[in-house]
Motif scaffolding. Sequence first.
Motif, PDB file in Angstrom:
ATOM      1  N   PRO A  72    -171.886 -42.721 -14.601  1.00  0.00           N
ATOM      2  CA  PRO A  72    -171.834 -43.942 -13.679  1.00  0.00           C
ATOM      3  C   PRO A  72    -171.717 -45.222 -14.186  1.00  0.00           C
ATOM      4  CG  PRO A  72    -173.804 -42.184 -13.551  1.00  0.00           C
ATOM      5  CD  PRO A  72    -173.064 -41.863 -14.694  1.00  0.00           C
ATOM      6  N   GLY A  73    -171.258 -46.120 -13.512  1.00  0.00           N
ATOM      7  CA  GLY A  73    -170.876 -47.362 -14.217  1.00  0.00           C
ATOM      8  C   GLY A  73    -170.117 -47.688 -15.301  1.00  0.00           C
ATOM      9  N   ARG A  74    -169.332 -46.782 -15.748  1.00  0.00           N
ATOM     10  CA  ARG A  74    -168.545 -46.759 -16.892  1.00  0.00           C
ATOM     11  C   ARG A  74    -167.226 -46.660 -16.743  1.00  0.00           C
ATOM     12  NH1 ARG A  74    -170.474 -42.862 -21.194  1.00  0.00           N
ATOM     13  NH2 ARG A  74    -168.622 -43.782 -22.320  1.00  0.00           N
ATOM     14  N   PHE A  75    -166.700 -46.321 -15.591  1.00  0.00           N
ATOM     15  CA  PHE A  75    -165.194 -45.997 -15.225  1.00  0.00           C
ATOM     16  C   PHE A  75    -164.957 -46.947 -14.318  1.00  0.00           C
ATOM     17  CE2 PHE A  75    -162.298 -43.651 -12.687  1.00  0.00           C
ATOM     18  CZ  PHE A  75    -161.097 -43.524 -13.689  1.00  0.00           C
ATOM     19  N   TRP A  76    -163.324 -47.345 -14.604  1.00  0.00           N
ATOM     20  CA  TRP A  76    -162.794 -48.030 -13.468  1.00  0.00           C
ATOM     21  C   TRP A  76    -161.257 -47.587 -13.498  1.00  0.00           C
ATOM     22  CZ3 TRP A  76    -158.493 -50.888 -15.554  1.00  0.00           C
ATOM     23  CH2 TRP A  76    -158.726 -51.055 -17.040  1.00  0.00           C
ATOM     24  N   ALA A  77    -160.521 -47.816 -12.328  1.00  0.00           N
ATOM     25  CA  ALA A  77    -159.122 -47.323 -12.234  1.00  0.00           C
ATOM     26  C   ALA A  77    -158.174 -48.750 -12.092  1.00  0.00           C
ATOM     27  CB  ALA A  77    -158.963 -46.268 -11.393  1.00  0.00           C
ATOM     28  N   ALA A  78    -157.239 -48.920 -12.152  1.00  0.00           N
ATOM     29  CA  ALA A  78    -156.105 -49.803 -11.867  1.00  0.00           C
ATOM     30  C   ALA A  78    -154.960 -49.093 -11.174  1.00  0.00           C
ATOM     31  CB  ALA A  78    -155.670 -50.904 -12.916  1.00  0.00           C
ATOM     32  N   THR A 107    -152.353 -45.636   0.389  1.00  0.00           N
ATOM     33  CA  THR A 107    -152.950 -44.920  -0.599  1.00  0.00           C
ATOM     34  C   THR A 107    -154.460 -45.536  -1.002  1.00  0.00           C
ATOM     35  OG1 THR A 107    -151.118 -44.278  -1.611  1.00  0.00           O
ATOM     36  CG2 THR A 107    -152.896 -43.907  -2.878  1.00  0.00           C
ATOM     37  N   VAL A 108    -154.430 -46.764  -1.469  1.00  0.00           N
ATOM     38  CA  VAL A 108    -155.934 -47.418  -1.460  1.00  0.00           C
ATOM     39  C   VAL A 108    -156.676 -47.166  -0.467  1.00  0.00           C
ATOM     40  CG1 VAL A 108    -156.959 -49.651  -2.110  1.00  0.00           C
ATOM     41  CG2 VAL A 108    -154.730 -49.192  -3.288  1.00  0.00           C
ATOM     42  N   ASP A 109    -156.338 -47.421   0.860  1.00  0.00           N
ATOM     43  CA  ASP A 109    -157.199 -47.411   1.794  1.00  0.00           C
ATOM     44  C   ASP A 109    -157.760 -45.770   1.904  1.00  0.00           C
ATOM     45  OD1 ASP A 109    -158.395 -48.167   4.545  1.00  0.00           O
ATOM     46  OD2 ASP A 109    -157.272 -46.719   5.345  1.00  0.00           O
ATOM     47  N   VAL A 110    -156.828 -44.938   1.751  1.00  0.00           N
ATOM     48  CA  VAL A 110    -157.423 -43.609   1.909  1.00  0.00           C
ATOM     49  C   VAL A 110    -158.457 -43.365   0.620  1.00  0.00           C
ATOM     50  CG1 VAL A 110    -156.651 -41.203   1.604  1.00  0.00           C
ATOM     51  CG2 VAL A 110    -155.146 -42.706   3.058  1.00  0.00           C
ATOM     52  N   ILE A 111    -157.887 -43.683  -0.395  1.00  0.00           N
ATOM     53  CA  ILE A 111    -159.029 -43.494  -1.798  1.00  0.00           C
ATOM     54  C   ILE A 111    -160.395 -44.225  -1.382  1.00  0.00           C
ATOM     55  CG2 ILE A 111    -159.410 -43.998  -3.962  1.00  0.00           C
ATOM     56  CD1 ILE A 111    -156.357 -43.441  -4.402  1.00  0.00           C
ATOM     57  N   ARG A 112    -160.396 -45.314  -1.053  1.00  0.00           N
ATOM     58  CA  ARG A 112    -161.681 -46.122  -0.730  1.00  0.00           C
ATOM     59  C   ARG A 112    -162.376 -45.129   0.468  1.00  0.00           C
ATOM     60  NH1 ARG A 112    -162.283 -50.705  -3.183  1.00  0.00           N
ATOM     61  NH2 ARG A 112    -160.482 -52.093  -3.712  1.00  0.00           N
ATOM     62  N   ARG A 113    -161.687 -44.919   1.493  1.00  0.00           N
ATOM     63  CA  ARG A 113    -162.588 -44.151   2.627  1.00  0.00           C
ATOM     64  C   ARG A 113    -162.989 -42.889   1.985  1.00  0.00           C
ATOM     65  NH1 ARG A 113    -158.525 -43.554   7.344  1.00  0.00           N
ATOM     66  NH2 ARG A 113    -160.079 -42.601   8.147  1.00  0.00           N
ATOM     67  N   PRO A 137    -170.132 -39.966  -6.425  1.00  0.00           N
ATOM     68  CA  PRO A 137    -170.854 -41.017  -7.115  1.00  0.00           C
ATOM     69  C   PRO A 137    -171.963 -41.773  -6.174  1.00  0.00           C
ATOM     70  CG  PRO A 137    -168.845 -42.076  -7.208  1.00  0.00           C
ATOM     71  CD  PRO A 137    -168.759 -40.849  -6.382  1.00  0.00           C
ATOM     72  N   GLU A 138    -172.820 -42.402  -6.777  1.00  0.00           N
ATOM     73  CA  GLU A 138    -173.881 -43.240  -5.711  1.00  0.00           C
ATOM     74  C   GLU A 138    -172.941 -44.211  -5.466  1.00  0.00           C
ATOM     75  OE1 GLU A 138    -177.563 -44.203  -7.552  1.00  0.00           O
ATOM     76  OE2 GLU A 138    -178.101 -42.149  -7.975  1.00  0.00           O
ATOM     77  N   ALA A 139    -172.269 -45.146  -6.337  1.00  0.00           N
ATOM     78  CA  ALA A 139    -171.322 -45.848  -5.764  1.00  0.00           C
ATOM     79  C   ALA A 139    -170.001 -45.981  -6.335  1.00  0.00           C
ATOM     80  CB  ALA A 139    -171.869 -47.455  -6.441  1.00  0.00           C
ATOM     81  N   ALA A 140    -168.915 -46.421  -5.426  1.00  0.00           N
ATOM     82  CA  ALA A 140    -167.615 -46.080  -6.039  1.00  0.00           C
ATOM     83  C   ALA A 140    -167.428 -47.165  -7.174  1.00  0.00           C
ATOM     84  CB  ALA A 140    -166.809 -46.517  -4.856  1.00  0.00           C
ATOM     85  N   PRO A 141    -166.459 -46.565  -8.194  1.00  0.00           N
ATOM     86  CA  PRO A 141    -166.080 -47.679  -9.372  1.00  0.00           C
ATOM     87  C   PRO A 141    -165.154 -48.572  -8.835  1.00  0.00           C
ATOM     88  CG  PRO A 141    -164.876 -45.555  -9.448  1.00  0.00           C
ATOM     89  CD  PRO A 141    -165.803 -45.440  -8.244  1.00  0.00           C
ATOM     90  N   PRO A 142    -165.032 -49.706  -9.546  1.00  0.00           N
ATOM     91  CA  PRO A 142    -163.953 -50.695  -9.265  1.00  0.00           C
ATOM     92  C   PRO A 142    -162.544 -50.149  -9.071  1.00  0.00           C
ATOM     93  CG  PRO A 142    -165.327 -51.634 -11.099  1.00  0.00           C
ATOM     94  CD  PRO A 142    -165.705 -49.950 -10.892  1.00  0.00           C
ATOM     95  N   LEU A 143    -161.842 -50.589  -8.100  1.00  0.00           N
ATOM     96  CA  LEU A 143    -160.562 -50.282  -8.202  1.00  0.00           C
ATOM     97  C   LEU A 143    -159.487 -51.613  -8.196  1.00  0.00           C
ATOM     98  CD1 LEU A 143    -160.386 -47.913  -4.969  1.00  0.00           C
ATOM     99  CD2 LEU A 143    -160.337 -47.148  -7.386  1.00  0.00           C
ATOM    100  N   LEU A 144    -159.055 -51.760  -9.613  1.00  0.00           N
ATOM    101  CA  LEU A 144    -158.390 -52.945  -9.745  1.00  0.00           C
ATOM    102  C   LEU A 144    -156.816 -52.808  -9.248  1.00  0.00           C
ATOM    103  CD1 LEU A 144    -160.839 -53.099 -11.727  1.00  0.00           C
ATOM    104  CD2 LEU A 144    -159.243 -54.054 -13.165  1.00  0.00           C
TER     105      LEU A 144
END
Length: 299
Positions: A72-78, A107-113, A137-144
């Motif tokens: 948790p809180g350590r991952f992000w995806a661009a 794709t971004v919209d689908v992943i966020r949903r 996860p409890e909260a989604a990671p940042p999607l850059l």
Amino acid sequence: MRAEAVGFDGAMCSDHLAPWGIRQGESGFAWSWLGAALASTSFSLGVVTAPGVRYHPVISAQAIATLEEMFPGRFWAALGSGELVNEHVTGDPWPTKDRRNARLGETVDVIRRLLAGEEVTHSGEIDVHRARVWSLPEAAPPLLGAAVTSETAAWVASWADGLATVAQPHDLLSRVVSAYADAGGRGPRVLQVHVSLEDTEEAALAVAREQWRHAAITDVSLWDIEQPEDFDARAGTPSDEQLHKGALVSHDAGELAERIANLARLGFDRVYLHGIGPDQTAFLDRAEHDLLPALRRAL
């Protein structure tokens, strides 16, 4: 572990199926490496990936959710629109940039949903049927948003939690940052810098010529080249001047740190250094003793 031990406080990788030239020689599966790296370190890690062709967005969402749930809180995806060298393997036609962006937007919209726990059905540039990610996860990671041009940077500002880009000439990079900000872009701005730091200038140029010659290609977009052999053929035998344009090449860690800092001052929150040579142990040694201390002083 070694990178963290020498003083780096974060890392990132690119999700490639194939390298940018035969001499690079390797291209492992990013998601396997990410799990191992997160389990072996305590800092944050990110990945630049291109969902929508080689990965169905539901698979990307599941991978993103699992890593964030585990760490948790350590991952992000661009997220980016892809490169032919990786995506051609499906046999699907390679679309134009505007079609690739349209596909990425869906794709971004689908992943966020999916990361929000929804059951998703979608039809368009991509198709999804009653998909749900069960381990969340409890909260989604940042999607850059991954962007190299100012036009793409302005577009990703509409949906991204931050900007991820790569070093290029100062004026071009400044336009990318400004375009993102002017379009209302939010979140961290992440810069990846390719460096060749060796004991002599000749050795640094030799590493760049061996490992990063594709940067000399100017007659076609790098995103539209299919095979590693094609990168080599188009790059030919680059001049020293061309190699200097493709990476920061130096034997002087202090001078290199100042050049990196000049790019960072354009408005970046994080800078990731990519030592392009195959000897990562030697690069980390130079980073620990010379480059990182000089860079911290410069910044």
